[in-house]
Scaffold this motif. Structure first.
Motif, PDB file in Angstrom:
ATOM      1  N   SER A  88       1.018  20.648  51.689  1.00  0.00           N
ATOM      2  CA  SER A  88       2.121  21.468  51.208  1.00  0.00           C
ATOM      3  C   SER A  88       1.762  22.129  49.886  1.00  0.00           C
ATOM      4  N   ALA A  89       2.571  23.094  49.505  1.00  0.00           N
ATOM      5  CA  ALA A  89       2.376  23.743  48.207  1.00  0.00           C
ATOM      6  C   ALA A  89       2.488  22.736  47.075  1.00  0.00           C
ATOM      7  N   CYS A  90       3.380  21.766  47.231  1.00  0.00           N
ATOM      8  CA  CYS A  90       3.559  20.751  46.190  1.00  0.00           C
ATOM      9  C   CYS A  90       2.293  19.915  46.001  1.00  0.00           C
ATOM     10  N   GLU A  91       1.593  19.663  47.075  1.00  0.00           N
ATOM     11  CA  GLU A  91       0.353  18.880  46.959  1.00  0.00           C
ATOM     12  C   GLU A  91      -0.704  19.646  46.168  1.00  0.00           C
ATOM     13  N   PHE A  92      -0.793  20.957  46.406  1.00  0.00           N
ATOM     14  CA  PHE A  92      -1.736  21.757  45.624  1.00  0.00           C
ATOM     15  C   PHE A  92      -1.302  21.838  44.165  1.00  0.00           C
ATOM     16  N   ALA A  93      -0.002  21.956  43.942  1.00  0.00           N
ATOM     17  CA  ALA A  93       0.503  21.993  42.572  1.00  0.00           C
ATOM     18  C   ALA A  93       0.173  20.703  41.832  1.00  0.00           C
ATOM     19  N   THR A  94       0.232  19.587  42.546  1.00  0.00           N
ATOM     20  CA  THR A  94      -0.103  18.300  41.939  1.00  0.00           C
ATOM     21  C   THR A  94      -1.577  18.244  41.548  1.00  0.00           C
ATOM     22  N   ILE A  95      -2.445  18.798  42.401  1.00  0.00           N
ATOM     23  CA  ILE A  95      -3.877  18.872  42.084  1.00  0.00           C
ATOM     24  C   ILE A  95      -4.083  19.645  40.792  1.00  0.00           C
ATOM     25  N   TYR A  96      -3.409  20.781  40.672  1.00  0.00           N
ATOM     26  CA  TYR A  96      -3.555  21.601  39.474  1.00  0.00           C
ATOM     27  C   TYR A  96      -3.003  20.878  38.247  1.00  0.00           C
ATOM     28  N   ARG A  97      -1.909  20.179  38.451  1.00  0.00           N
ATOM     29  CA  ARG A  97      -1.299  19.472  37.320  1.00  0.00           C
ATOM     30  C   ARG A  97      -2.235  18.389  36.784  1.00  0.00           C
ATOM     31  N   LYS A  98      -2.848  17.644  37.676  1.00  0.00           N
ATOM     32  CA  LYS A  98      -3.756  16.574  37.258  1.00  0.00           C
ATOM     33  C   LYS A  98      -4.919  17.119  36.433  1.00  0.00           C
ATOM     34  N   ARG A  99      -5.313  18.346  36.737  1.00  0.00           N
ATOM     35  CA  ARG A  99      -6.455  18.940  36.030  1.00  0.00           C
ATOM     36  C   ARG A  99      -6.020  19.901  34.929  1.00  0.00           C
ATOM     37  N   LYS A 100      -4.703  19.911  34.673  1.00  0.00           N
ATOM     38  CA  LYS A 100      -4.128  20.685  33.567  1.00  0.00           C
ATOM     39  C   LYS A 100      -4.464  22.168  33.667  1.00  0.00           C
ATOM     40  N   LEU A 101      -4.394  22.706  34.887  1.00  0.00           N
ATOM     41  CA  LEU A 101      -4.642  24.126  35.115  1.00  0.00           C
ATOM     42  C   LEU A 101      -3.312  24.873  35.075  1.00  0.00           C
ATOM     43  N   THR A 102      -2.895  25.261  33.897  1.00  0.00           N
ATOM     44  CA  THR A 102      -1.615  25.940  33.741  1.00  0.00           C
ATOM     45  C   THR A 102      -1.719  27.416  34.078  1.00  0.00           C
ATOM     46  N   GLY A 103      -0.554  28.042  34.195  1.00  0.00           N
ATOM     47  CA  GLY A 103      -0.507  29.486  34.355  1.00  0.00           C
ATOM     48  C   GLY A 103      -0.795  29.999  35.744  1.00  0.00           C
ATOM     49  N   GLY A 104      -0.849  29.110  36.726  1.00  0.00           N
ATOM     50  CA  GLY A 104      -1.102  29.554  38.092  1.00  0.00           C
ATOM     51  C   GLY A 104       0.167  30.043  38.757  1.00  0.00           C
ATOM     52  N   HIS A 105       0.007  30.637  39.915  1.00  0.00           N
ATOM     53  CA  HIS A 105       1.141  31.038  40.711  1.00  0.00           C
ATOM     54  C   HIS A 105       0.889  30.510  42.132  1.00  0.00           C
ATOM     55  N   GLU A 106       1.836  29.766  42.781  1.00  0.00           N
ATOM     56  CA  GLU A 106       3.282  29.960  42.782  1.00  0.00           C
ATOM     57  C   GLU A 106       4.060  28.755  43.309  1.00  0.00           C
ATOM     58  N   ALA A 107       4.026  27.518  42.901  1.00  0.00           N
ATOM     59  CA  ALA A 107       4.876  26.433  43.390  1.00  0.00           C
ATOM     60  C   ALA A 107       5.471  25.694  42.208  1.00  0.00           C
ATOM     61  N   LEU A 108       6.651  25.069  42.409  1.00  0.00           N
ATOM     62  CA  LEU A 108       7.398  24.601  41.256  1.00  0.00           C
ATOM     63  C   LEU A 108       7.704  23.111  41.209  1.00  0.00           C
ATOM     64  N   ALA A 109       8.171  22.547  42.303  1.00  0.00           N
ATOM     65  CA  ALA A 109       8.755  21.215  42.258  1.00  0.00           C
ATOM     66  C   ALA A 109       7.808  20.143  41.737  1.00  0.00           C
ATOM     67  N   ALA A 110       6.526  20.248  42.063  1.00  0.00           N
ATOM     68  CA  ALA A 110       5.575  19.221  41.656  1.00  0.00           C
ATOM     69  C   ALA A 110       5.126  19.361  40.213  1.00  0.00           C
ATOM     70  N   TRP A 111       5.457  20.480  39.595  1.00  0.00           N
ATOM     71  CA  TRP A 111       5.022  20.678  38.213  1.00  0.00           C
ATOM     72  C   TRP A 111       5.979  21.607  37.483  1.00  0.00           C
ATOM     73  N   PRO A 112       7.166  21.125  37.135  1.00  0.00           N
ATOM     74  CA  PRO A 112       8.121  21.960  36.405  1.00  0.00           C
ATOM     75  C   PRO A 112       7.519  22.470  35.101  1.00  0.00           C
ATOM     76  N   GLY A 113       7.642  23.762  34.873  1.00  0.00           N
ATOM     77  CA  GLY A 113       7.147  24.352  33.641  1.00  0.00           C
ATOM     78  C   GLY A 113       5.666  24.643  33.628  1.00  0.00           C
ATOM     79  N   GLY A 114       4.954  24.326  34.708  1.00  0.00           N
ATOM     80  CA  GLY A 114       3.510  24.505  34.717  1.00  0.00           C
ATOM     81  C   GLY A 114       3.024  25.696  35.503  1.00  0.00           C
ATOM     82  N   LEU A 115       3.855  26.218  36.407  1.00  0.00           N
ATOM     83  CA  LEU A 115       3.403  27.282  37.304  1.00  0.00           C
ATOM     84  C   LEU A 115       4.372  28.456  37.294  1.00  0.00           C
ATOM     85  N   GLN A 116       3.842  29.617  37.633  1.00  0.00           N
ATOM     86  CA  GLN A 116       4.633  30.832  37.720  1.00  0.00           C
ATOM     87  C   GLN A 116       5.008  31.092  39.172  1.00  0.00           C
ATOM     88  N   ILE A 117       6.047  31.904  39.376  1.00  0.00           N
ATOM     89  CA  ILE A 117       6.434  32.232  40.738  1.00  0.00           C
ATOM     90  C   ILE A 117       6.666  33.726  40.878  1.00  0.00           C
TER      91      ILE A 117
END
Length: 247
Positions: free
Chosen positions: A45-74
């Motif tokens: 799911s998109a949330c799983e990819f968002a979690t991957i990005y969150r663990k590696r502190k890759l901010t400023g990406g687009h486009e999923a929200l629930a797994a990383w509030p405040g970390g991604l753009q939409i």
């Protein structure tokens, strides 16, 4: 003296009909779905990819929200009516294109109103484009409709007064994994005055260095279909390591 800025890898999560997919951008169309060329469909799911990005502190990406509030753009369907709703739902910023071009004609009034409502620091203007002759024109509605706006220094300077970032897909090479639009990247490096992410055609980790050279470190790069987590050959982990070395 501070070290000069260098281009970095920016993450993305591309959604189509509720699934994470990598698509050849030029084949997107409402009228001819049978011609849509899909490079990859994720089981995750998109949330799983968002979690991957969150663990590696890759901010400023687009486009999923629930797994990383405040970390991604939409982006996608953002308007003056729903922008704040998405920010309240956890988006760090909203990305807007079509809303600014009613019937394909740029509306400064809409941009000014949206920027005032949510704040320019929360707004990304998507100037994704298609090449026409020696110019690049902003494209909307799945990059099928060409607007009246040319991507130029004058227009980017004007837009920068009301937003904090630009997102630029080179729609003609998006998803092809055959190389970036080097001419566009070079021009963006000459023209932009705010953070800018380029997408389209990246096929090798060396493209990050190429974008850095062409843009003078002023433009960041996102990888889509060529990334191994999306079925390609470019190592996500090596890009993360490269970002770490550049920071």
């Amino acid at each position: 003296m501070a070290n000069p800025r260098r281009s970095v890898f920016r993450p993305c999560i591309d959604l189509h009909n509720g699934q994470v997919k990598q698509i050849v951008g030029g084949t997107l169309s409402d009228n001819t779905p049978d011609t849509l060329k899909i490079n990859f469909v994720a089981e995750q799911s998109a949330c799983e990819f968002a979690t991957i990005y969150r663990k590696r502190k890759l901010t400023g990406g687009h486009e999923a929200l629930a797994a990383w509030p405040g970390g991604l753009q939409i982006g996608g369907g953002i308007s003056g009516e729903n922008a704040q709703v998405w920010l309240d739902a956890g988006a760090s910023k909203v990305i807007v294109t079509s809303y600014l071009f009613p019937k394909g004609v740029f509306s400064l009034e809409r941009l000014q109103s949206l920027s005032k409502t949510i704040g320019k620091e929360r707004l990304v203007v998507d100037v994704s484009c298609r090449r026409r002759g020696d110019k690049w024109l902003v494209a909307m509605n799945k990059w099928q409709d060409i607007t009246d706006m040319e991507v130029s220094k004058e227009n980017l300077d004007m837009l920068a007064e009301y937003c904090s970032e630009f997102l630029v897909h080179a729609a003609d090479v998006e998803g092809l994994c055959q190389g970036i639009d080097g001419e566009l990247v070079k021009k963006l490096g000459e023209w932009v005055s705010i953070p800018t992410t380029y997408a389209g055609g990246a096929k090798d980790i060396s493209d990050l260095d190429l974008v850095n050279t062409l843009s003078g470190g002023k433009v960041d790069l996102t990888f889509g279909s060529s990334l191994d987590i999306f079925g390609g050959r470019v190592s996500f982990e090596k890009l993360v390591e490269k970002n770490t070395l550049l920071s």
